[in-house]
Enzyme design. Structure first.
Site, PDB file in Angstrom:
ATOM      1  N   ALA A  24      -4.848  -7.833  33.876  1.00  0.00           N
ATOM      2  CA  ALA A  24      -4.285  -6.677  33.174  1.00  0.00           C
ATOM      3  C   ALA A  24      -4.943  -5.354  33.575  1.00  0.00           C
ATOM      4  O   ALA A  24      -4.288  -4.309  33.570  1.00  0.00           O
ATOM      5  CB  ALA A  24      -4.413  -6.896  31.673  1.00  0.00           C
ATOM      6  N   PHE A  35      -5.146  -6.454  26.967  1.00  0.00           N
ATOM      7  CA  PHE A  35      -5.112  -7.041  25.627  1.00  0.00           C
ATOM      8  C   PHE A  35      -6.452  -7.001  24.919  1.00  0.00           C
ATOM      9  O   PHE A  35      -6.530  -6.919  23.714  1.00  0.00           O
ATOM     10  CB  PHE A  35      -4.673  -8.513  25.721  1.00  0.00           C
ATOM     11  CG  PHE A  35      -3.202  -8.678  25.963  1.00  0.00           C
ATOM     12  CD1 PHE A  35      -2.322  -7.618  25.853  1.00  0.00           C
ATOM     13  CD2 PHE A  35      -2.702  -9.935  26.288  1.00  0.00           C
ATOM     14  CE1 PHE A  35      -0.968  -7.785  26.069  1.00  0.00           C
ATOM     15  CE2 PHE A  35      -1.342 -10.114  26.503  1.00  0.00           C
ATOM     16  CZ  PHE A  35      -0.474  -9.043  26.402  1.00  0.00           C
ATOM     17  N   ARG A  36      -7.532  -7.087  25.714  1.00  0.00           N
ATOM     18  CA  ARG A  36      -8.834  -7.300  25.086  1.00  0.00           C
ATOM     19  C   ARG A  36      -9.714  -6.059  25.039  1.00  0.00           C
ATOM     20  O   ARG A  36     -10.758  -6.076  24.431  1.00  0.00           O
ATOM     21  CB  ARG A  36      -9.586  -8.422  25.804  1.00  0.00           C
ATOM     22  CG  ARG A  36      -8.953  -9.747  25.546  1.00  0.00           C
ATOM     23  CD  ARG A  36      -9.616 -10.840  26.340  1.00  0.00           C
ATOM     24  NE  ARG A  36      -8.869 -12.066  26.164  1.00  0.00           N
ATOM     25  CZ  ARG A  36      -7.716 -12.320  26.739  1.00  0.00           C
ATOM     26  NH1 ARG A  36      -7.184 -11.437  27.553  1.00  0.00           N
ATOM     27  NH2 ARG A  36      -7.086 -13.460  26.515  1.00  0.00           N
ATOM     28  N   HIS A 121       1.599 -16.363  35.314  1.00  0.00           N
ATOM     29  CA  HIS A 121       2.063 -16.322  33.922  1.00  0.00           C
ATOM     30  C   HIS A 121       3.519 -15.877  33.789  1.00  0.00           C
ATOM     31  O   HIS A 121       3.957 -15.514  32.702  1.00  0.00           O
ATOM     32  CB  HIS A 121       1.125 -15.443  33.082  1.00  0.00           C
ATOM     33  CG  HIS A 121      -0.257 -16.042  32.941  1.00  0.00           C
ATOM     34  ND1 HIS A 121      -1.357 -15.321  32.550  1.00  0.00           N
ATOM     35  CD2 HIS A 121      -0.696 -17.306  33.141  1.00  0.00           C
ATOM     36  CE1 HIS A 121      -2.421 -16.125  32.519  1.00  0.00           C
ATOM     37  NE2 HIS A 121      -2.042 -17.329  32.884  1.00  0.00           N
ATOM     38  N   CYS A 156      25.298 -20.807  27.000  1.00  0.00           N
ATOM     39  CA  CYS A 156      25.480 -22.254  26.762  1.00  0.00           C
ATOM     40  C   CYS A 156      25.124 -22.634  25.322  1.00  0.00           C
ATOM     41  O   CYS A 156      25.294 -23.784  24.916  1.00  0.00           O
ATOM     42  CB  CYS A 156      24.631 -23.070  27.736  1.00  0.00           C
ATOM     43  SG  CYS A 156      22.897 -23.259  27.250  1.00  0.00           S
ATOM     44  N   SER A 194      -9.805  -8.166  35.648  1.00  0.00           N
ATOM     45  CA  SER A 194      -9.618  -9.307  34.737  1.00  0.00           C
ATOM     46  C   SER A 194     -10.937  -9.625  34.056  1.00  0.00           C
ATOM     47  O   SER A 194     -11.992  -9.598  34.691  1.00  0.00           O
ATOM     48  CB  SER A 194      -9.128 -10.540  35.507  1.00  0.00           C
ATOM     49  OG  SER A 194      -9.100 -11.663  34.650  1.00  0.00           O
ATOM     50  N   ASN A 219     -14.197  -4.746  38.471  1.00  0.00           N
ATOM     51  CA  ASN A 219     -13.743  -4.687  37.075  1.00  0.00           C
ATOM     52  C   ASN A 219     -14.534  -3.644  36.304  1.00  0.00           C
ATOM     53  O   ASN A 219     -15.715  -3.443  36.564  1.00  0.00           O
ATOM     54  CB  ASN A 219     -13.922  -6.052  36.393  1.00  0.00           C
ATOM     55  CG  ASN A 219     -13.127  -6.164  35.112  1.00  0.00           C
ATOM     56  OD1 ASN A 219     -11.899  -6.086  35.140  1.00  0.00           O
ATOM     57  ND2 ASN A 219     -13.798  -6.314  33.976  1.00  0.00           N
ATOM     58  N   ASP A 236     -13.246   1.806  37.891  1.00  0.00           N
ATOM     59  CA  ASP A 236     -11.781   1.854  37.865  1.00  0.00           C
ATOM     60  C   ASP A 236     -11.196   1.294  39.164  1.00  0.00           C
ATOM     61  O   ASP A 236     -11.501   1.801  40.253  1.00  0.00           O
ATOM     62  CB  ASP A 236     -11.368   3.320  37.677  1.00  0.00           C
ATOM     63  CG  ASP A 236      -9.869   3.485  37.525  1.00  0.00           C
ATOM     64  OD1 ASP A 236      -9.133   2.483  37.618  1.00  0.00           O
ATOM     65  OD2 ASP A 236      -9.435   4.635  37.320  1.00  0.00           O
TER      66      ASP A 236
HETATM   67  P1  NAD Z   1      -8.014  -8.869  29.971  1.00  0.00           P
HETATM   68  O1  NAD Z   1      -7.370  -7.863  29.056  1.00  0.00           O
HETATM   69  O2  NAD Z   1      -8.693 -10.048  29.406  1.00  0.00           O
HETATM   70  O3  NAD Z   1      -9.085  -8.128  30.890  1.00  0.00           O
HETATM   71  C1  NAD Z   1      -8.783  -6.929  31.546  1.00  0.00           C
HETATM   72  C2  NAD Z   1     -10.087  -6.422  32.160  1.00  0.00           C
HETATM   73  O4  NAD Z   1      -9.789  -5.290  32.961  1.00  0.00           O
HETATM   74  C3  NAD Z   1     -11.114  -5.973  31.101  1.00  0.00           C
HETATM   75  O5  NAD Z   1     -12.387  -6.460  31.442  1.00  0.00           O
HETATM   76  C4  NAD Z   1     -11.069  -4.439  31.211  1.00  0.00           C
HETATM   77  O6  NAD Z   1     -12.288  -3.825  30.882  1.00  0.00           O
HETATM   78  C5  NAD Z   1     -10.721  -4.260  32.681  1.00  0.00           C
HETATM   79  N1  NAD Z   1     -10.052  -3.004  33.015  1.00  0.00           N
HETATM   80  C6  NAD Z   1      -9.202  -2.264  32.240  1.00  0.00           C
HETATM   81  N2  NAD Z   1      -8.756  -1.198  32.937  1.00  0.00           N
HETATM   82  C7  NAD Z   1      -9.357  -1.255  34.161  1.00  0.00           C
HETATM   83  C8  NAD Z   1      -9.291  -0.438  35.318  1.00  0.00           C
HETATM   84  N3  NAD Z   1      -8.532   0.671  35.374  1.00  0.00           N
HETATM   85  N4  NAD Z   1     -10.012  -0.808  36.415  1.00  0.00           N
HETATM   86  C9  NAD Z   1     -10.797  -1.907  36.388  1.00  0.00           C
HETATM   87  N5  NAD Z   1     -10.884  -2.731  35.314  1.00  0.00           N
HETATM   88  C10 NAD Z   1     -10.165  -2.412  34.216  1.00  0.00           C
HETATM   89  O7  NAD Z   1      -6.906  -9.240  31.038  1.00  0.00           O
HETATM   90  P2  NAD Z   1      -6.668 -10.586  31.835  1.00  0.00           P
HETATM   91  O8  NAD Z   1      -7.962 -11.114  32.319  1.00  0.00           O
HETATM   92  O9  NAD Z   1      -5.586 -10.284  32.785  1.00  0.00           O
HETATM   93  O10 NAD Z   1      -6.113 -11.573  30.735  1.00  0.00           O
HETATM   94  C11 NAD Z   1      -5.064 -11.097  29.889  1.00  0.00           C
HETATM   95  C12 NAD Z   1      -3.873 -12.017  29.753  1.00  0.00           C
HETATM   96  O11 NAD Z   1      -2.821 -11.263  29.139  1.00  0.00           O
HETATM   97  C13 NAD Z   1      -3.325 -12.477  31.058  1.00  0.00           C
HETATM   98  O12 NAD Z   1      -3.090 -13.810  30.892  1.00  0.00           O
HETATM   99  C14 NAD Z   1      -2.012 -11.707  31.273  1.00  0.00           C
HETATM  100  O13 NAD Z   1      -0.964 -12.633  31.501  1.00  0.00           O
HETATM  101  C15 NAD Z   1      -1.710 -11.033  29.979  1.00  0.00           C
HETATM  102  N6  NAD Z   1      -1.478  -9.557  30.093  1.00  0.00           N
HETATM  103  C16 NAD Z   1      -0.710  -9.044  31.082  1.00  0.00           C
HETATM  104  C17 NAD Z   1      -0.531  -7.669  31.184  1.00  0.00           C
HETATM  105  C18 NAD Z   1       0.297  -7.140  32.318  1.00  0.00           C
HETATM  106  O14 NAD Z   1       1.173  -7.842  32.807  1.00  0.00           O
HETATM  107  N7  NAD Z   1       0.023  -5.920  32.795  1.00  0.00           N
HETATM  108  C19 NAD Z   1      -1.111  -6.815  30.269  1.00  0.00           C
HETATM  109  C20 NAD Z   1      -1.887  -7.375  29.233  1.00  0.00           C
HETATM  110  C21 NAD Z   1      -2.078  -8.748  29.186  1.00  0.00           C
HETATM  111 ZN    ZN Z   2      21.672 -21.989  28.710  1.00  0.00          ZN
END
Ligand code: NAD
Ligand code: ZN
Length: 248
Positions: A24, A35-36, A121, A156, A194, A219, A236
């Protein structure tokens, strides 16, 4: 002494089969919240579990309501400099595979070739029928939901479900196989944006590391793999990644 950034550049320059694993954090620069992080979704909302979605009309409605709230931000988002840097890496012939946990399809819109891309995902741009497996666009499914607030159905008669992996739902077998094969075949693994805390996804880069491949993490903030990383760049992704990709 060389800085960690120099060392990371050197690792990338020497590699020819790079596995990139994204989360994310690579899309926050495009306006999609993770999300976190602080104020992230999971600090405010309990996720709907797959088993409940299947069983209960109320859970289906909860999940569709959440999709209706979050989809406009997805539609408005465009790829950022970090997504584009990975396309450059591919054009330079160094990308073996890009395995993403993201469901925003921004790697696709940036131009990453679908042969290289594994969306572990799923994709938030579609909904699929639980009975006949037909796919419809998310816009079409949400239009049905918004019309009467009932969980949308396929032509369907089957229930539609967003084509993303929900909490408690197993991942698609073929995607996992492709991802773990890349972990075996790569000569460098890079995790970007991530927390590396969602399983089994986070086991993909860890499998590469366990197989002796150098591991670079980019990260902002801590991750669950920091101790395993050969180099960790904290910051970033939109600034760090473009600076890491060698010029052709
Ligand atoms: P996570 O939210 O657990 O972790 C994201 C990490 O990225 C964090 O450590 C955060 O500090 C860091 N971060 C945020 N902005 C940043 C930047 N600009 N540069 C560098 N690092 C940065 O995300 P995850 O590990 O992908 O797990 C979340 C789950 O939720 C996944 O399974 C995903 O499928 C889903 N999700 C997807 C999206 C999307 O599609 N964009 C968004 C939110 C969550
Ligand atoms: Zn169907």
């Amino acid at each position: 002494m060389n800085s960690d950034k120099d060392k990371a550049q050197e690792l990338i320059r020497r590699a020819s089969k790079i596995l990139v694993f994204t989360g994310a954090g690579i899309s926050t620069g495009s306006g999609i919240p993770d999300f976190r992080g602080p104020g992230g979704l999971w600090t405010r909302r309990e996720p709907v579990l797959y088993g409940d979605f299947i069983k209960s009309t109320r859970a289906k409605q909860d999940y569709w309501r959440y999709k209706a709230e979050t989809f406009p931000a997805f539609m408005a988002a465009a790829p950022n400099a970090a997504h584009r840097a990975l396309v450059e890496l591919e054009r330079g012939g160094r990308l073996l595979a890009l395995v993403t946990q993201n469901i925003d399809s921004l790697h696709r819109s940036a131009g990453t070739h679908t042969d290289k891309l594994v969306e572990l995902h799923g994709s938030g741009l579609y909904a699929e029928c639980l009975d006949c497996y037909a796919w419809v666009s998310m816009e079409e499914a949400l239009e049905k939901f918004r019309a009467d607030g009932a969980p949308p159905q396929c032509a369907c008669g089957g229930w539609l479900k967003p084509a993303v992996v929900m909490f408690g739902e197993p991942l698609e077998r073929e995607s996992l196989i492709k991802a773990f094969k890349a972990a075996e075949a790569c000569d460098l693994v890079i995790s970007v944006g991530s927390s590396l805390s969602v399983e089994p996804a986070a086991s993909v880069p860890m499998a590469a590391k366990a197989g002796g491949k150098p591991y670079l993490i980019v990260n902002r903030g801590p991750t669950a793999h920091d101790k395993a990383a050969d180099i960790k760049l904290d910051g970033d992704a939109c600034e760090l990644l473009p600076a890491l990709v060698p010029e052709k």
